[in-house]
Motif scaffolding. Structure first.
Motif, mmCIF file in Angstrom:
data_model
loop_
_atom_site.group_PDB
_atom_site.id
_atom_site.type_symbol
_atom_site.label_atom_id
_atom_site.label_comp_id
_atom_site.label_asym_id
_atom_site.label_seq_id
_atom_site.Cartn_x
_atom_site.Cartn_y
_atom_site.Cartn_z
ATOM 1 N N LEU A 203 11.857 -20.565 8.849
ATOM 2 C CA LEU A 203 12.152 -19.611 7.773
ATOM 3 C C LEU A 203 10.887 -19.279 6.992
ATOM 4 N N ILE A 204 10.047 -20.283 6.782
ATOM 5 C CA ILE A 204 8.770 -20.039 6.096
ATOM 6 C C ILE A 204 7.917 -19.076 6.914
ATOM 7 N N VAL A 205 7.900 -19.249 8.231
ATOM 8 C CA VAL A 205 7.142 -18.337 9.096
ATOM 9 C C VAL A 205 7.665 -16.915 8.958
ATOM 10 N N GLN A 206 8.997 -16.745 8.990
ATOM 11 C CA GLN A 206 9.587 -15.406 8.886
ATOM 12 C C GLN A 206 9.266 -14.750 7.537
ATOM 13 N N GLN A 207 9.391 -15.539 6.477
ATOM 14 C CA GLN A 207 9.132 -14.972 5.152
ATOM 15 C C GLN A 207 7.650 -14.648 4.961
ATOM 16 N N THR A 208 6.785 -15.412 5.609
ATOM 17 C CA THR A 208 5.353 -15.089 5.557
ATOM 18 C C THR A 208 5.083 -13.748 6.226
ATOM 19 N N ASP A 209 5.715 -13.528 7.399
ATOM 20 C CA ASP A 209 5.572 -12.227 8.071
ATOM 21 C C ASP A 209 6.116 -11.106 7.196
ATOM 22 N N ARG A 210 7.217 -11.390 6.513
ATOM 23 C CA ARG A 210 7.799 -10.358 5.643
ATOM 24 C C ARG A 210 6.851 -10.019 4.494
ATOM 25 N N CYS A 211 6.264 -11.036 3.900
ATOM 26 C CA CYS A 211 5.295 -10.786 2.823
ATOM 27 C C CYS A 211 4.120 -9.948 3.325
ATOM 28 N N ARG A 212 3.652 -10.268 4.524
ATOM 29 C CA ARG A 212 2.545 -9.500 5.093
ATOM 30 C C ARG A 212 2.928 -8.038 5.276
ATOM 31 N N ASP A 213 4.154 -7.780 5.805
ATOM 32 C CA ASP A 213 4.593 -6.398 6.022
ATOM 33 C C ASP A 213 4.751 -5.646 4.707
ATOM 34 N N ILE A 214 5.298 -6.321 3.690
ATOM 35 C CA ILE A 214 5.471 -5.666 2.387
ATOM 36 C C ILE A 214 4.123 -5.289 1.786
ATOM 37 N N LEU A 215 3.193 -6.201 1.803
ATOM 38 C CA LEU A 215 1.865 -5.926 1.258
ATOM 39 C C LEU A 215 1.159 -4.827 2.052
ATOM 40 N N ARG A 216 1.342 -4.840 3.348
ATOM 41 C CA ARG A 216 0.717 -3.805 4.181
ATOM 42 C C ARG A 216 1.294 -2.435 3.852
ATOM 43 N N SER A 217 2.635 -2.379 3.648
ATOM 44 C CA SER A 217 3.280 -1.113 3.312
ATOM 45 C C SER A 217 2.854 -0.615 1.939
ATOM 46 N N MET A 218 2.843 -1.532 0.947
ATOM 47 C CA MET A 218 2.464 -1.135 -0.411
ATOM 48 C C MET A 218 1.007 -0.737 -0.503
ATOM 49 N N GLY A 219 0.185 -1.376 0.261
ATOM 50 C CA GLY A 219 -1.240 -1.140 0.138
ATOM 51 C C GLY A 219 -1.794 -0.102 1.072
ATOM 52 N N ARG A 220 -0.914 0.552 1.870
ATOM 53 C CA ARG A 220 -1.432 1.496 2.856
ATOM 54 C C ARG A 220 -2.194 2.641 2.212
ATOM 55 N N VAL A 221 -1.552 3.324 1.234
ATOM 56 C CA VAL A 221 -2.222 4.444 0.567
ATOM 57 C C VAL A 221 -3.375 3.946 -0.275
ATOM 58 N N GLY A 222 -3.142 2.867 -1.004
ATOM 59 C CA GLY A 222 -4.210 2.336 -1.844
ATOM 60 C C GLY A 222 -5.396 1.859 -1.037
ATOM 61 N N LYS A 223 -5.110 1.275 0.141
ATOM 62 C CA LYS A 223 -6.222 0.810 0.971
ATOM 63 C C LYS A 223 -7.072 1.982 1.424
ATOM 64 N N ASP A 224 -6.380 3.092 1.762
ATOM 65 C CA ASP A 224 -7.137 4.277 2.141
ATOM 66 C C ASP A 224 -8.020 4.733 0.993
ATOM 67 N N ASP A 225 -7.435 4.787 -0.238
ATOM 68 C CA ASP A 225 -8.205 5.251 -1.382
ATOM 69 C C ASP A 225 -9.351 4.312 -1.702
ATOM 70 N N LEU A 226 -9.143 3.006 -1.444
ATOM 71 C CA LEU A 226 -10.170 2.042 -1.816
ATOM 72 C C LEU A 226 -11.317 2.047 -0.821
ATOM 73 N N HIS A 227 -10.981 2.128 0.454
ATOM 74 C CA HIS A 227 -12.008 1.954 1.475
ATOM 75 C C HIS A 227 -12.604 3.278 1.937
ATOM 76 N N LEU A 228 -11.815 4.344 1.856
ATOM 77 C CA LEU A 228 -12.284 5.621 2.373
ATOM 78 C C LEU A 228 -12.363 6.631 1.243
ATOM 79 N N ARG A 229 -13.441 6.633 0.519
ATOM 80 C CA ARG A 229 -13.641 7.647 -0.505
ATOM 81 C C ARG A 229 -13.884 9.001 0.131
ATOM 82 N N SER A 230 -14.198 9.011 1.393
ATOM 83 C CA SER A 230 -14.346 10.252 2.146
ATOM 84 C C SER A 230 -13.511 10.134 3.410
ATOM 85 N N ALA A 231 -13.113 11.284 3.944
ATOM 86 C CA ALA A 231 -12.267 11.290 5.138
ATOM 87 C C ALA A 231 -12.458 12.612 5.848
#
Length: 462
Positions: free
Chosen positions: A253-281
């Motif tokens: 269960l800990i393994v599953q919830q860890t994967d879930r946390c990773r997916d949530i953070l990846r989803s939330m940070g997708r747009v922000g990660k683009d803005d943070l890392h790619l000031r140009s595109a």
């Protein structure tokens, strides 16, 4: 996405912007002017005036000013009703003073226009109309009822009736014309001020979302290693607990919830990660990002990006005002399209061009010259089945136009024609068309422009 509403900007509390101190100071100037005119008329020109009654009328204004100064705080702001009463009092006081000093034979009778102009600039249309009617009524009464101007020897100073009538006509025209003129100018200024404020709110909101996305991306980046460590340790623990089913289930269960946390953070940070890392595109990526919120709204968005060789496309700065402006234009096209929206981009050595088209009804021909102005009433009829009860304020296009022009763009609004690139699609692309063009150096990112990356995670310790 939260919609900006113009209602707070068009609040009826605009009257509260006027300080009592401002009107009191203006009245002091009027009192000084009135008293000076009376003294000069009597002492220099020898006019026989009802000087006692005149100064009694002026004294009423002095008393009202003293009461306002001592009773109320200096920073008191007047409501619409209070401002109306102050202006009406000044108009009646001036009318009474003109009655005592020759009516329309007095050259200062033109000053009756002043309160109407003030009302047109500060009060509602209803209050301005009432004060304008009151001013016309006062000058009409002064045509017949007034105390004549006399010299010391009893000679009556009076202009011919034709000049007096002309004076009345001039005052009435001035009241109407200046009132309407001032009202229109002030309304234009207020509409532009409100729209610019809404533009700043939209840009600030876009910047906050960008900053928030960056924070989320940073959190996702920094939490990646701890989550990976937890997952690795819990997976190894689950293998070692093969003989203890209950404990093994907890470890899995800990393994599953860890994967879930990773997916949530990846989803939330997708747009922000683009803005943070790619000031140009790449230009195409910027356009598709601007259109992304509207891709799943039931309309087909077709992208046609420039030359077939996309490797030559420019790399542009990911500026929030450009993304938000393009997003508003695409949203407007999706809102009014029947089924399809086309987004075309092109570039040369000097310019970058973007065209957004739809297969809707297009802009009303009588509004084409005003597209992009704030607070246009409608684009589509009220019985439009696609947008029932739609009342457009014009803010979306105004915000888009303002933000994009701020980035150096030139916008052209038109209705489509049958002159586009692909023969099979010509008949469809006859709705609204917006063309946005930039000088290439205004939008293109400087070569080698990079954003500092986040700090590296610490390596796993064995």
């Amino acid at each position: 996405m939260v919609e900006l509403s113009p209602e707070p900007l068009k609040s009826p509390q605009r009257g509260n912007w006027i300080r009592l101190r401002t009107l009191v100071l203006l009245r002091w100037w009027a009192i000084v002017g009135q008293a000076t005119a009376l003294i000069i008329a009597q002492r220099v020109y020898g006019l026989d005036l009802e000087i006692g009654l005149c100064f009694l009328v002026i004294g009423v204004s002095i008393v009202s000013n003293l009461v306002a100064s001592f009773v109320f705080a200096e920073n008191k702001r007047l409501s619409e009703h209070d401002t109306f009463q102050v202006v009406l009092f000044d108009m009646l006081q001036l009318g009474l003073l003109l009655y005592l000093t020759g009516g329309l034979h007095n050259p200062f009778s033109i000053l009756i226009v002043g309160p109407v102009t003030v009302s047109a600039s500060a009060l509602s249309g209803r209050s301005t109309a009432f004060l304008g009617a009151m001013a016309i009524m006062i000058v009409t009464l002064l045509m017949q009822f007034y105390l004549p101007l006399r010299l010391g020897d009893g000679f009556v100073l009076a202009m011919p009736d034709v000049f007096r009538f002309g004076n009345w006509v001039a005052i009435v025209i001035a009241v109407i014309f200046l009132g309407v003129y001032s009202r229109w100018i002030v309304q234009e200024m207020r509409a532009m001020s409100d729209a610019l404020q809404a533009t700043q709110m939209a840009l600030a909101r876009e910047q906050k979302l960008t900053d928030l996305g960056g924070v989320v991306a940073a959190a996702a980046h920094e939490l990646g290693t701890p989550l990976a460590t937890i997952k690795l340790a819990s997976a190894e623990l689950a293998e070692e607990l093969a003989d203890y089913p209950d404990l093994r289930e907890d470890a899995l269960l800990i393994v599953q919830q860890t994967d879930r946390c990773r997916d949530i953070l990846r989803s939330m940070g997708r747009v922000g990660k683009d803005d943070l890392h790619l000031r140009s595109a790449p230009l195409t990526a910027l356009i598709e990002e601007a259109a992304e919120p509207h891709v799943a709204r039931g309309k087909h968005i077709h992208f046609d990006h420039g030359p077939e060789d996309l490797t030559s496309q420019p790399t542009v700065l990911r500026r929030p005002e450009v993304i938000h402006g393009l997003r508003n234009l695409i949203q407007n096209a999706v809102d009014f399209a029947r089924d399809n929206v086309w987004v075309e981009s092109g570039w040369t050595e000097d310019t970058i061009t973007l065209r957004i088209m739809d297969d809707g009804r297009g802009y009303p021909p009588d509004m084409l010259g005003r597209i992009g102005d704030p607070f246009i009433r409608r684009r589509a009829p009220a019985n439009d089945p696609q947008r029932p009860e739609y009342e457009g304020m014009g803010l979306g296009l105004f915000i888009a136009k303002t933000l994009l022009e701020r980035s150096g763009a030139d916008l052209t609004f038109a209705n489509g024609s049958d002159s586009f690139r692909k023969e099979a699609s010509r008949a469809a692309r006859t709705g609204a068309l917006v063309e946005v063009s930039w000088p290439r150096d205004a939008l293109e990112a400087p070569s080698g422009a990079l954003t500092p990356a986040l700090g590296l995670n610490q390596p796993l310790r064995g």
